[in-house]
Motif scaffolding. Structure first.
Motif, PDB file in Angstrom:
ATOM      1  N   PRO A  28       0.805  -1.230   0.000  1.00  0.00           N
ATOM      2  CA  PRO A  28       0.000   0.000   0.000  1.00  0.00           C
ATOM      3  C   PRO A  28       0.840   1.284   0.000  1.00  0.00           C
ATOM      4  CG  PRO A  28      -0.897  -1.558   1.576  1.00  0.00           C
ATOM      5  CD  PRO A  28       0.421  -2.114   1.114  1.00  0.00           C
ATOM      6  N   ARG A  29       2.097   1.200   0.402  1.00  0.00           N
ATOM      7  CA  ARG A  29       2.960   2.393   0.416  1.00  0.00           C
ATOM      8  C   ARG A  29       3.316   2.885  -0.977  1.00  0.00           C
ATOM      9  NH1 ARG A  29       7.682   1.126   4.558  1.00  0.00           N
ATOM     10  NH2 ARG A  29       6.489  -0.356   5.750  1.00  0.00           N
ATOM     11  N   PHE A  30       3.295   1.978  -1.955  1.00  0.00           N
ATOM     12  CA  PHE A  30       3.753   2.383  -3.283  1.00  0.00           C
ATOM     13  C   PHE A  30       2.891   1.885  -4.442  1.00  0.00           C
ATOM     14  CE2 PHE A  30       6.075  -1.357  -1.887  1.00  0.00           C
ATOM     15  CZ  PHE A  30       5.913  -2.233  -2.940  1.00  0.00           C
ATOM     16  N   VAL A  34      -3.468  -0.879  -4.317  1.00  0.00           N
ATOM     17  CA  VAL A  34      -3.567  -1.651  -3.077  1.00  0.00           C
ATOM     18  C   VAL A  34      -3.795  -0.688  -1.909  1.00  0.00           C
ATOM     19  CG1 VAL A  34      -2.420  -3.298  -1.548  1.00  0.00           C
ATOM     20  CG2 VAL A  34      -2.017  -3.408  -4.025  1.00  0.00           C
ATOM     21  N   VAL A  35      -4.932  -0.838  -1.234  1.00  0.00           N
ATOM     22  CA  VAL A  35      -5.279   0.024  -0.104  1.00  0.00           C
ATOM     23  C   VAL A  35      -4.649  -0.501   1.176  1.00  0.00           C
ATOM     24  CG1 VAL A  35      -7.184   0.936   1.280  1.00  0.00           C
ATOM     25  CG2 VAL A  35      -7.430   0.736  -1.207  1.00  0.00           C
ATOM     26  N   SER A  36      -4.788  -1.819   1.426  1.00  0.00           N
ATOM     27  CA  SER A  36      -4.202  -2.399   2.632  1.00  0.00           C
ATOM     28  C   SER A  36      -3.975  -3.895   2.452  1.00  0.00           C
ATOM     29  CB  SER A  36      -5.093  -2.157   3.858  1.00  0.00           C
ATOM     30  OG  SER A  36      -6.296  -2.884   3.749  1.00  0.00           O
ATOM     31  N   VAL A  37      -2.977  -4.392   3.186  1.00  0.00           N
ATOM     32  CA  VAL A  37      -2.686  -5.827   3.247  1.00  0.00           C
ATOM     33  C   VAL A  37      -2.358  -6.134   4.697  1.00  0.00           C
ATOM     34  CG1 VAL A  37      -1.231  -7.725   2.463  1.00  0.00           C
ATOM     35  CG2 VAL A  37      -1.687  -5.807   0.920  1.00  0.00           C
ATOM     36  N   TRP A  47      -6.712  -8.548   2.023  1.00  0.00           N
ATOM     37  CA  TRP A  47      -6.395  -7.466   1.085  1.00  0.00           C
ATOM     38  C   TRP A  47      -7.601  -6.555   0.863  1.00  0.00           C
ATOM     39  CZ3 TRP A  47      -1.876  -7.322  -2.244  1.00  0.00           C
ATOM     40  CH2 TRP A  47      -0.958  -8.333  -1.967  1.00  0.00           C
ATOM     41  N   VAL A  48      -7.317  -5.277   0.665  1.00  0.00           N
ATOM     42  CA  VAL A  48      -8.298  -4.315   0.169  1.00  0.00           C
ATOM     43  C   VAL A  48      -7.642  -3.661  -1.038  1.00  0.00           C
ATOM     44  CG1 VAL A  48      -9.651  -2.247   0.634  1.00  0.00           C
ATOM     45  CG2 VAL A  48      -9.248  -3.901   2.471  1.00  0.00           C
ATOM     46  N   VAL A  49      -8.306  -3.741  -2.194  1.00  0.00           N
ATOM     47  CA  VAL A  49      -7.775  -3.171  -3.424  1.00  0.00           C
ATOM     48  C   VAL A  49      -8.846  -2.299  -4.078  1.00  0.00           C
ATOM     49  CG1 VAL A  49      -6.180  -5.092  -3.832  1.00  0.00           C
ATOM     50  CG2 VAL A  49      -8.463  -5.151  -4.838  1.00  0.00           C
ATOM     51  N   ARG A  55     -13.980  -0.838  -4.991  1.00  0.00           N
ATOM     52  CA  ARG A  55     -13.198  -1.317  -3.842  1.00  0.00           C
ATOM     53  C   ARG A  55     -13.575  -2.768  -3.559  1.00  0.00           C
ATOM     54  NH1 ARG A  55     -11.126   1.539   0.996  1.00  0.00           N
ATOM     55  NH2 ARG A  55     -11.125   0.063   2.722  1.00  0.00           N
ATOM     56  N   ARG A  56     -12.554  -3.625  -3.408  1.00  0.00           N
ATOM     57  CA  ARG A  56     -12.786  -5.045  -3.171  1.00  0.00           C
ATOM     58  C   ARG A  56     -11.941  -5.518  -1.994  1.00  0.00           C
ATOM     59  NH1 ARG A  56     -16.667  -4.074  -5.849  1.00  0.00           N
ATOM     60  NH2 ARG A  56     -16.941  -4.668  -8.015  1.00  0.00           N
ATOM     61  N   GLU A  57     -12.496  -6.440  -1.229  1.00  0.00           N
ATOM     62  CA  GLU A  57     -11.788  -7.062  -0.115  1.00  0.00           C
ATOM     63  C   GLU A  57     -11.774  -8.560  -0.346  1.00  0.00           C
ATOM     64  OE1 GLU A  57     -13.209  -5.843   3.722  1.00  0.00           O
ATOM     65  OE2 GLU A  57     -13.592  -3.796   3.008  1.00  0.00           O
ATOM     66  N   PHE A  58     -10.638  -9.188  -0.017  1.00  0.00           N
ATOM     67  CA  PHE A  58     -10.549 -10.635  -0.175  1.00  0.00           C
ATOM     68  C   PHE A  58      -9.453 -11.189   0.719  1.00  0.00           C
ATOM     69  CE2 PHE A  58      -7.804  -8.786  -3.372  1.00  0.00           C
ATOM     70  CZ  PHE A  58      -6.643  -9.529  -3.284  1.00  0.00           C
ATOM     71  N   GLU A  59      -9.527 -12.484   0.944  1.00  0.00           N
ATOM     72  CA  GLU A  59      -8.508 -13.227   1.683  1.00  0.00           C
ATOM     73  C   GLU A  59      -7.662 -13.961   0.652  1.00  0.00           C
ATOM     74  OE1 GLU A  59      -8.273 -13.153   5.104  1.00  0.00           O
ATOM     75  OE2 GLU A  59      -9.907 -11.697   4.976  1.00  0.00           O
ATOM     76  N   ALA A  60      -6.359 -13.991   0.870  1.00  0.00           N
ATOM     77  CA  ALA A  60      -5.462 -14.732  -0.018  1.00  0.00           C
ATOM     78  C   ALA A  60      -4.712 -15.779   0.794  1.00  0.00           C
ATOM     79  CB  ALA A  60      -4.479 -13.787  -0.697  1.00  0.00           C
ATOM     80  N   VAL A  61      -4.519 -16.920   0.176  1.00  0.00           N
ATOM     81  CA  VAL A  61      -3.780 -18.014   0.803  1.00  0.00           C
ATOM     82  C   VAL A  61      -2.635 -18.400  -0.128  1.00  0.00           C
ATOM     83  CG1 VAL A  61      -3.902 -20.406   1.593  1.00  0.00           C
ATOM     84  CG2 VAL A  61      -5.845 -18.870   1.964  1.00  0.00           C
ATOM     85  N   THR A  62      -1.423 -18.383   0.396  1.00  0.00           N
ATOM     86  CA  THR A  62      -0.264 -18.803  -0.382  1.00  0.00           C
ATOM     87  C   THR A  62      -0.340 -20.312  -0.558  1.00  0.00           C
ATOM     88  OG1 THR A  62       1.027 -16.996   0.539  1.00  0.00           O
ATOM     89  CG2 THR A  62       2.248 -18.800  -0.487  1.00  0.00           C
ATOM     90  N   THR A  63      -0.261 -20.753  -1.809  1.00  0.00           N
ATOM     91  CA  THR A  63      -0.395 -22.180  -2.102  1.00  0.00           C
ATOM     92  C   THR A  63       0.933 -22.842  -2.455  1.00  0.00           C
ATOM     93  OG1 THR A  63      -0.935 -21.667  -4.405  1.00  0.00           O
ATOM     94  CG2 THR A  63      -2.786 -21.952  -2.856  1.00  0.00           C
ATOM     95  N   GLU A  64       1.938 -22.021  -2.793  1.00  0.00           N
ATOM     96  CA  GLU A  64       3.245 -22.581  -3.145  1.00  0.00           C
ATOM     97  C   GLU A  64       4.314 -21.497  -2.975  1.00  0.00           C
ATOM     98  OE1 GLU A  64       5.559 -24.584  -6.962  1.00  0.00           O
ATOM     99  OE2 GLU A  64       3.683 -23.508  -7.293  1.00  0.00           O
TER     100      GLU A  64
END
Length: 146
Positions: A28-30, A34-37, A47-49, A55-64
């Motif tokens: 979000p700084r640059f 991206v509003v927030s993570v 995430w808020v983008v 404006r959208r909010e979602f959860e992300a899961v690292t898969t690899e």
């Protein structure tokens, strides 16, 4: 589901570029999109983008994760259904190519139109360029804005 593939070359070593990318809470700084993570645990983030679709909010899961080379994620089943992978390729000792592949499933008529007109792709290009400028401007080590 739409597929976006973009890349950018960054004047920095691969390890440094990778380390900057995995600090997604700094985005979000640059990155204008991206509003927030908020990182809620290993491999989980909220995430808020802002996109042309709003404006959208979602959860992300690292898969690899292949440290220094690759990060893949799934954006869950919320209103911004997507998944992606980013890879880091050493061009030479001082240059890294970042390649991003993103699968997006638009939700509703407006989001289908936004994607069809290329606005999502444009946002991805802008965000990758924001990342490039951030890494090149700030050099190695912690972000001076921190």
């Amino acid at each position: 589901m739409g597929r976006i593939e973009e890349s950018v070359e960054i004047a920095a070593p691969r390890g440094e570029v990778y380390e900057r990318w995995v600090r997604c809470e700094d985005f979000p700084r640059f990155m204008r999109g991206v509003v927030s993570v908020d990182v809620s645990g290993p491999g989980n983030s909220s995430w808020v983008v802002v996109t042309a679709g709003g404006r959208r909010e979602f959860e992300a899961v690292t898969t690899e994760v292949v440290v220094g080379e690759r990060v893949a994620w799934d954006g869950g089943s919320g209103p911004v259904r997507h998944s992606g992978v980013v890879t880091f390729h050493q061009v030479d000792d001082r240059t890294t190519r970042v390649m991003l592949q993103l699968e997006i499933e638009p939700h509703g008529l407006w989001e289908h139109l936004v994607e069809a007109l290329g606005f999502v792709d444009r946002r991805v290009i802008d965000d990758l360029n924001d990342f490039k400028h951030h890494v090149e401007r700030n050099g190695a080590g912690p972000d001076p804005a921190a």
